[in-house]
Motif scaffolding. Structure first.
Motif, short mmCIF file in Angstrom:
data_model
loop_
_atom_site.label_atom_id
_atom_site.label_comp_id
_atom_site.label_asym_id
_atom_site.label_seq_id
_atom_site.Cartn_x
_atom_site.Cartn_y
_atom_site.Cartn_z
N VAL A 105 0.81 -1.27 -0.02
CA VAL A 105 -0.26 0.01 0.00
C VAL A 105 0.94 1.25 0.12
CG1 VAL A 105 -1.95 -1.27 1.15
CG2 VAL A 105 -0.18 0.06 2.53
N GLN A 106 2.05 1.27 0.59
CA GLN A 106 2.90 2.14 0.71
C GLN A 106 3.44 2.36 -0.72
OE1 GLN A 106 5.37 0.84 3.94
NE2 GLN A 106 4.83 2.60 5.02
N ALA A 107 4.01 1.44 -1.39
CA ALA A 107 4.56 1.43 -2.71
C ALA A 107 3.41 1.96 -3.81
CB ALA A 107 5.06 0.14 -3.21
N ALA A 108 2.36 1.56 -3.62
CA ALA A 108 1.27 2.05 -4.48
C ALA A 108 0.86 3.64 -4.17
CB ALA A 108 0.05 1.22 -4.46
N MET A 109 1.02 3.95 -3.16
CA MET A 109 0.72 5.54 -3.00
C MET A 109 1.78 6.38 -3.33
SD MET A 109 -1.87 6.81 -0.82
CE MET A 109 -1.45 7.92 0.13
N ILE A 110 2.89 5.94 -3.43
CA ILE A 110 3.94 6.45 -4.04
C ILE A 110 3.86 6.39 -5.68
CG2 ILE A 110 6.82 6.54 -4.60
CD1 ILE A 110 7.05 5.62 -1.74
N ALA A 111 3.44 5.34 -6.15
CA ALA A 111 3.48 5.09 -7.70
C ALA A 111 2.49 6.00 -8.26
CB ALA A 111 3.44 3.52 -8.00
N HIS A 112 1.35 6.20 -7.46
CA HIS A 112 0.12 6.93 -8.02
C HIS A 112 0.12 8.24 -7.28
CE1 HIS A 112 -2.10 3.70 -9.78
NE2 HIS A 112 -1.43 2.77 -9.27
N ASN A 113 1.37 8.78 -6.62
CA ASN A 113 1.32 10.24 -6.26
C ASN A 113 0.14 10.58 -5.46
OD1 ASN A 113 3.62 10.89 -7.94
ND2 ASN A 113 2.24 11.06 -9.66
N GLY A 114 -0.06 9.59 -4.32
CA GLY A 114 -1.28 9.81 -3.66
C GLY A 114 -0.86 10.57 -2.40
N SER A 115 0.59 11.04 -2.41
CA SER A 115 0.89 11.91 -0.80
C SER A 115 1.25 13.13 -1.39
CB SER A 115 1.97 11.16 -0.10
OG SER A 115 2.41 11.97 0.78
N GLN A 116 0.70 14.12 -0.84
CA GLN A 116 1.16 15.58 -1.33
C GLN A 116 1.66 16.21 -0.07
OE1 GLN A 116 -1.62 17.63 -3.85
NE2 GLN A 116 -2.56 15.65 -4.22
N CYS A 117 0.97 17.12 0.86
CA CYS A 117 1.57 17.73 2.03
C CYS A 117 2.03 16.57 2.95
CB CYS A 117 0.59 18.61 2.66
SG CYS A 117 -0.37 17.87 3.75
N GLY A 118 1.57 15.49 2.95
CA GLY A 118 1.97 14.16 3.93
C GLY A 118 1.52 14.12 5.21
N TYR A 119 0.70 15.03 5.75
CA TYR A 119 0.02 15.10 7.05
C TYR A 119 -1.02 14.03 7.24
CZ TYR A 119 -1.59 16.80 11.41
OH TYR A 119 -1.73 16.81 12.91
N CYS A 120 -1.48 13.82 6.24
CA CYS A 120 -2.68 12.95 6.34
C CYS A 120 -2.17 11.55 5.98
CB CYS A 120 -4.07 13.23 5.67
SG CYS A 120 -3.54 13.32 3.89
N THR A 121 -1.20 11.36 5.40
CA THR A 121 -0.58 10.10 4.62
C THR A 121 -0.73 8.92 5.54
OG1 THR A 121 0.49 11.52 2.90
CG2 THR A 121 0.92 8.88 3.18
N PRO A 122 0.03 8.90 6.71
CA PRO A 122 -0.05 7.94 7.43
C PRO A 122 -1.32 7.22 7.85
CG PRO A 122 1.62 9.65 8.28
CD PRO A 122 0.75 10.22 7.11
N GLY A 123 -2.18 8.04 8.20
CA GLY A 123 -3.72 7.76 8.25
C GLY A 123 -4.38 7.06 7.06
N ILE A 124 -4.07 7.48 6.00
CA ILE A 124 -4.63 6.97 4.85
C ILE A 124 -3.97 5.51 4.39
CG2 ILE A 124 -4.70 7.33 2.27
CD1 ILE A 124 -5.24 10.32 2.83
N VAL A 125 -2.63 5.51 4.46
CA VAL A 125 -2.01 4.18 4.41
C VAL A 125 -2.83 3.15 5.44
CG1 VAL A 125 0.34 3.03 4.64
CG2 VAL A 125 0.08 5.22 3.49
N MET A 126 -2.67 3.61 6.71
CA MET A 126 -3.27 2.69 7.55
C MET A 126 -4.76 2.07 7.20
SD MET A 126 -0.93 1.92 9.37
CE MET A 126 -1.55 0.61 10.26
N SER A 127 -5.71 3.07 6.60
CA SER A 127 -6.83 2.72 6.34
C SER A 127 -6.70 1.73 4.91
CB SER A 127 -7.66 4.11 5.93
OG SER A 127 -8.29 4.56 6.87
#
Length: 482
Positions: A105-127
């Motif tokens: 899920v982390q690799a896919a987030m990077i590949a699809h540019n799913g993280s921008q500011c990054g603040y919310c990203t850890p929570g989204i990754v856990m979901s």
């Protein structure tokens, strides 16, 4: 009955942790998992955004051993008291990667540019991790439902949805798959029915695991505030900074987690989580399922319980109007006995119930609707997902040859408690199920309630919604009524 356990014991990722509150000076037993993690070095991935379960920045995943297998649930750590982790595994974003090898899920987030500011990203990754562990090749609706509790302020939702679809392809295995059996065995070995009594200078926290212990503690400590999920109760601590001096946690009483069926009734244990009930009710109680589809977010539904929602006695509690439409009763049980009360009589006023000394709500009993009975639920709110009702409704109709034999019109958000429009019901009963009758009933309905003006809506708007929902019910059932 004496509670003897004094430690909260759980796996923090792959490490056994014991928190002894008799030696702990900095934390209350009701410390949230969010604040506990933030107090540790190296666990800053979890973030506090809203502190009320609305943003998902604090999402973690809890694994629990059920019949020898691990069940993974994404939850909001800001609404979870630390004792909820007892005998479970807490998985945080720091544990997903294995060295430089990212989790899918982390690799896919990077590949699809799913993280921008990054603040919310850890929570989204856990979901997404919770989604990964529970679904293979989920469709877009399932992905969106899993992410409904996560706010991305940079509006990168499409990239995140694409990342979810990429990560959750069939046949995926991660490092957790390889160790799942061992972790499940470890958690099973940790389990114990010994109740906890966690003490600090300002707070006493009891946690029961059997119904008999819960009822005995309820009798022995009548002043205790009951915890049944805590998604509502935790707000008093996190947002209002209120000290909760004595707590009795029944969230993990296994005897309250059930859904049973008899010849004439459905019987639901009040410890069943809203998400479990949502899934179970799909085929047999569709109006309840429809309401639960819009109950909070997955993180909240994974923890909130049916009993907690009822006992909160909120005027906008999502389950109450539809349970009234189903003619449900609640089972109130104490160490001395039990009694049954119609759910509409259980709520006696604003945040008040008829619970007596030593009593707990242990079950909800719903009569099976007669063939031809129509039961429907509605929820009107400012947002589609993760929002509090402005007005909610549960309606039930029995008719014969186009004439109404009985009708229930139950509303939330129209008074200090969920209430039935009894005068309007009386007017409709015995009349033709027709638009002319409904138009007259809508005028009567306008006079029946005096809703409040508040931040969610004005009284006039609420009154308009209530009338229009009745008309909507007629339009949807005109051709179905017997």
């Amino acid at each position: 009955m004496t509670a003897t356990g004094n430690k909260v014991r759980f796996l923090l990722n792959d490490r056994l942790v014991e928190v002894d509150f008799s030696k702990e000076t900095a934390l209350l037993p009701s410390v949230t998992v969010l604040h506990y993690l933030r107090s540790l070095p190296g666990y800053k991935g979890v973030k506090e955004g809203c502190a009320e379960g609305d943003c998902g920045a604090c999402t973690v995943v809890i694994a629990e051993a059920v019949e020898g297998k691990l069940v993974y649930k994404a939850t909001d750590s800001c609404l979870l008291f630390l004792p909820a982790l007892h005998n479970k595994q807490l998985i945080t974003v720091e544990h997903l990667a294995e060295g430089d090898h990212l989790h899918p899920v982390q690799a896919a987030m990077i590949a699809h540019n799913g993280s921008q500011c990054g603040y919310c990203t850890p929570g989204i990754v856990m979901s997404l991790f919770g989604l990964y562990k529970n679904h293979s090749a989920p469709d877009k609706k399932v992905i969106e439902r899993a992410l409904a509790g996560n706010l991305c302020r940079c509006t990168g939702y499409q990239s995140i949805i694409s990342a979810a679809a990429e990560a959750c392809k069939p046949g995926g295995n991660d490092k957790f798959s390889a160790t799942a059996a061992d972790v499940a065995a470890q958690l099973e070995a940790m389990k114990s029915d010994i109740p906890l009594k966690l003490l600090s200078g300002k707070q006493t926290y009891y946690k029961a695991f059997t119904l008999s212990d819960a009822l005995n503690l309820r009798r022995e400590v009548p002043e205790a505030q009951v915890v049944a999920g805590a998604t509502d109760l935790a707000l008093r601590q996190t947002k209002k900074k209120e000290l909760l001096p004595v707590l009795l946690d029944i969230s993990d009483v296994e005897a309250l987690r059930f859904f049973a069926e008899s010849e004439d009734h459905y019987i639901i244990g009040t410890g069943l989580t809203i998400e479990s009930l949502r899934q179970t009710s799909a085929g047999c109680l569709p109006a309840l399922k429809n309401m639960l589809d819009w109950f909070g977010s997955l993180q909240i539904r994974n923890v909130a319980t049916l009993g907690g929602n009822i006992a909160s006695a909120s005027p906008i509690g999502d389950t109450l109007p539809v349970l009234m439409a189903y003619r449900a009763q609640v089972k109130l049980q104490s160490a001395a006995g039990e009694r049954m009360v119609p759910v509409g009589d259980f709520i006696t006023g604003y945040r008040k119930t008829c619970l007596g000394p030593g009593e707990l709500i242990t079950a909800v009993v719903i009569p099976k609707p007669h063939p031809g009975t129509i039961v429907t639920s509605y929820k009107v709110s400012k947002r589609r997902d993760l929002d509090i009702s402005t007005v909610s409704a549960g309606f039930s109709l029995d008719s014969r040859n186009g004439t109404v034999e009985s009708i229930i019109l139950a509303y939330g958000g129209m008074a200090a408690q969920p209430v039935r429009a009894v005068n309007t019901e009386r007017f409709i009963t015995g009349k033709e199920w027709s638009e002319a009758v409904i138009r007259q009933a809508m005028k009567l309905l306008e006079e029946e309630f005096t809703p409040l003006n508040d931040v969610r809506a004005g009284a006039a708007y609420r009154s308009l919604i209530a009338r229009n929902l009745l008309l909507k019910f007629f339009v949807e059932t005109e051709g179905l009524a017997g």
